[in-house]
Write a protein that holds these residues in place. Structure first.
Motif, PDB file in Angstrom:
ATOM      1  N   GLU A 107      43.720  44.791  36.628  1.00 24.57           N
ATOM      2  CA  GLU A 107      42.569  43.898  36.630  1.00 24.57           C
ATOM      3  C   GLU A 107      42.907  42.539  37.232  1.00 24.57           C
ATOM      4  OE1 GLU A 107      39.838  45.239  32.898  1.00 24.57           O
ATOM      5  OE2 GLU A 107      41.820  44.447  32.396  1.00 24.57           O
ATOM      6  N   ALA A 108      44.195  42.186  37.239  1.00 28.49           N
ATOM      7  CA  ALA A 108      44.618  40.930  37.861  1.00 28.49           C
ATOM      8  C   ALA A 108      44.340  40.928  39.363  1.00 28.49           C
ATOM      9  CB  ALA A 108      46.110  40.690  37.610  1.00 28.49           C
ATOM     10  N   MET A 109      44.163  42.101  39.958  1.00 30.22           N
ATOM     11  CA  MET A 109      43.986  42.204  41.392  1.00 30.22           C
ATOM     12  C   MET A 109      42.515  42.237  41.810  1.00 30.22           C
ATOM     13  SD  MET A 109      47.100  44.933  42.140  1.00 30.22           S
ATOM     14  CE  MET A 109      47.416  44.398  43.828  1.00 30.22           C
ATOM     15  N   GLU A 110      41.625  42.358  40.826  1.00 32.35           N
ATOM     16  CA  GLU A 110      40.195  42.451  41.142  1.00 32.35           C
ATOM     17  C   GLU A 110      39.669  41.181  41.801  1.00 32.35           C
ATOM     18  OE1 GLU A 110      37.872  43.575  37.806  1.00 32.35           O
ATOM     19  OE2 GLU A 110      39.016  45.409  37.385  1.00 32.35           O
ATOM     20  N   LYS A 111      40.127  40.033  41.326  1.00 32.44           N
ATOM     21  CA  LYS A 111      39.644  38.757  41.841  1.00 32.44           C
ATOM     22  C   LYS A 111      39.855  38.650  43.348  1.00 32.44           C
ATOM     23  CE  LYS A 111      40.454  33.746  41.267  1.00 32.44           C
ATOM     24  NZ  LYS A 111      41.327  33.472  42.442  1.00 32.44           N
ATOM     25  N   SER A 112      41.048  38.991  43.814  1.00 34.96           N
ATOM     26  CA  SER A 112      41.340  38.895  45.250  1.00 34.96           C
ATOM     27  C   SER A 112      40.504  39.881  46.054  1.00 34.96           C
ATOM     28  CB  SER A 112      42.829  39.145  45.502  1.00 34.96           C
ATOM     29  OG  SER A 112      43.612  38.083  45.012  1.00 34.96           O
ATOM     30  N   LEU A 113      40.287  41.079  45.505  1.00 41.16           N
ATOM     31  CA  LEU A 113      39.473  42.051  46.228  1.00 41.16           C
ATOM     32  C   LEU A 113      38.042  41.560  46.353  1.00 41.16           C
ATOM     33  CD1 LEU A 113      39.113  44.753  47.619  1.00 41.16           C
ATOM     34  CD2 LEU A 113      38.804  45.821  45.372  1.00 41.16           C
ATOM     35  N   ARG A 114      37.492  40.996  45.283  1.00 42.91           N
ATOM     36  CA  ARG A 114      36.122  40.491  45.342  1.00 42.91           C
ATOM     37  C   ARG A 114      35.999  39.279  46.258  1.00 42.91           C
ATOM     38  NH1 ARG A 114      32.811  43.275  42.364  1.00 42.91           N
ATOM     39  NH2 ARG A 114      33.429  44.216  40.368  1.00 42.91           N
ATOM     40  N   GLU A 115      37.051  38.473  46.344  1.00 47.70           N
ATOM     41  CA  GLU A 115      37.020  37.337  47.259  1.00 47.70           C
ATOM     42  C   GLU A 115      37.008  37.795  48.717  1.00 47.70           C
ATOM     43  OE1 GLU A 115      39.288  33.949  44.515  1.00 47.70           O
ATOM     44  OE2 GLU A 115      40.406  35.086  46.013  1.00 47.70           O
ATOM     45  N   CYS A 116      37.597  38.941  48.985  1.00 46.95           N
ATOM     46  CA  CYS A 116      37.611  39.471  50.352  1.00 46.95           C
ATOM     47  C   CYS A 116      36.374  40.324  50.643  1.00 46.95           C
ATOM     48  CB  CYS A 116      38.871  40.314  50.569  1.00 46.95           C
ATOM     49  SG  CYS A 116      40.416  39.396  50.502  1.00 46.95           S
TER      50      CYS A 116
END
Length: 230
Positions: A107-116
């Motif tokens: 879940e720590a990686m979701e933020k970066s995916l949504r930003e892209c």
């Protein structure tokens, strides 16, 4: 200033190059090492790094992985027009991509995916190891995936591959939902050689994207990122 070694300090493990494994498994991709990535690894492994600095720099490293993962998604030629009416021949992403994060570290990686990719759909899986019997394979506890995931390319997000057991089980679950191996891109930060062999041997068409191959898999990542290490 270097951090103070903890009481259980042992001799440091040597970083292992992903080149040899890359030759063995062509769908393993390790980000090209440079001073910035090495600095981020140093901060994330330093016991004295504060929680705020850990999260900030972990997000930076995650963003590098996600940005690179997008390069493996299918595209098509696209013509747009500039404000001056000049045509520009570029690229557009094909529809049909999604993310799947493995709770909790993924879940720590979701933020970066949504930003892209602001509108991308993200599914979740919870996979647990048996605390009483470590020899048993991990169990799938919870799954929530897009109903049409079989038609999508999947960015499978989990920052650690230590033994590869959790990722291995998640791929089996995706295949149960008719996702083809070649549509799965594992987005991770730290992998061990054994985990790569475990996953790539059983699922040779799955793609793995990581920042480092190392015997030390930074198992503290999830606890430090979410602040539960105290």
């Amino acid at each position: 200033m270097a951090g103070t070694p903890p009481d259980n300090y042992i001799l440091p493990l040597t970083k292992r190059s992903g080149a040899a494994l890359g030759n063995e498994f062509s769908r393993l991709h390790v980000l090209k090492s440079n001073n910035q990535i090495s600095w981020l690894h140093t901060l994330l492994r330093d016991v004295s790094t504060s929680h705020g600095d850990f999260v900030f720099n972990a997000d930076r490293l995650i963003r590098l992985v996600i940005e690179e993962a997008l390069n493996f998604l299918p595209t098509h030629d696209k013509t747009v027009y500039t404000p001056k009416g000049v045509p520009y021949e570029g690229k557009g992403f094909n529809k049909g991509n999604c993310g799947v994060s493995l709770v909790r570290s993924g879940e720590a990686m979701e933020k970066s995916l949504r930003e892209c990719c602001r509108s991308i759909r993200i599914g979740k899986m919870l996979i647990r190891h048996d605390d009483d019997d470590s020899c048993k394979p991990p169990k799938v506890i919870y799954v929530r995936l897009p109903p049409d995931i079989a038609e999508r390319n999947v960015l499978l997000m989990y920052p650690l591959m230590n033994t590869g057991g959790t990722i291995h089980q998640s791929i089996k679950e995706l295949k149960k939902n008719n996702v083809k191996e070649e549509r799965i891109i594992i987005c991770t930060l730290f992998v061990t050689p054994d985990s790569v062999r475990h996953v790539c041997t059983d699922f040779p068409m799955v793609r793995i994207l990581t920042t480092e191959v190392n015997e030390d898999c930074a198992l503290h990542f999830g606890e430090r990122y979410f602040g539960t290490d105290k």
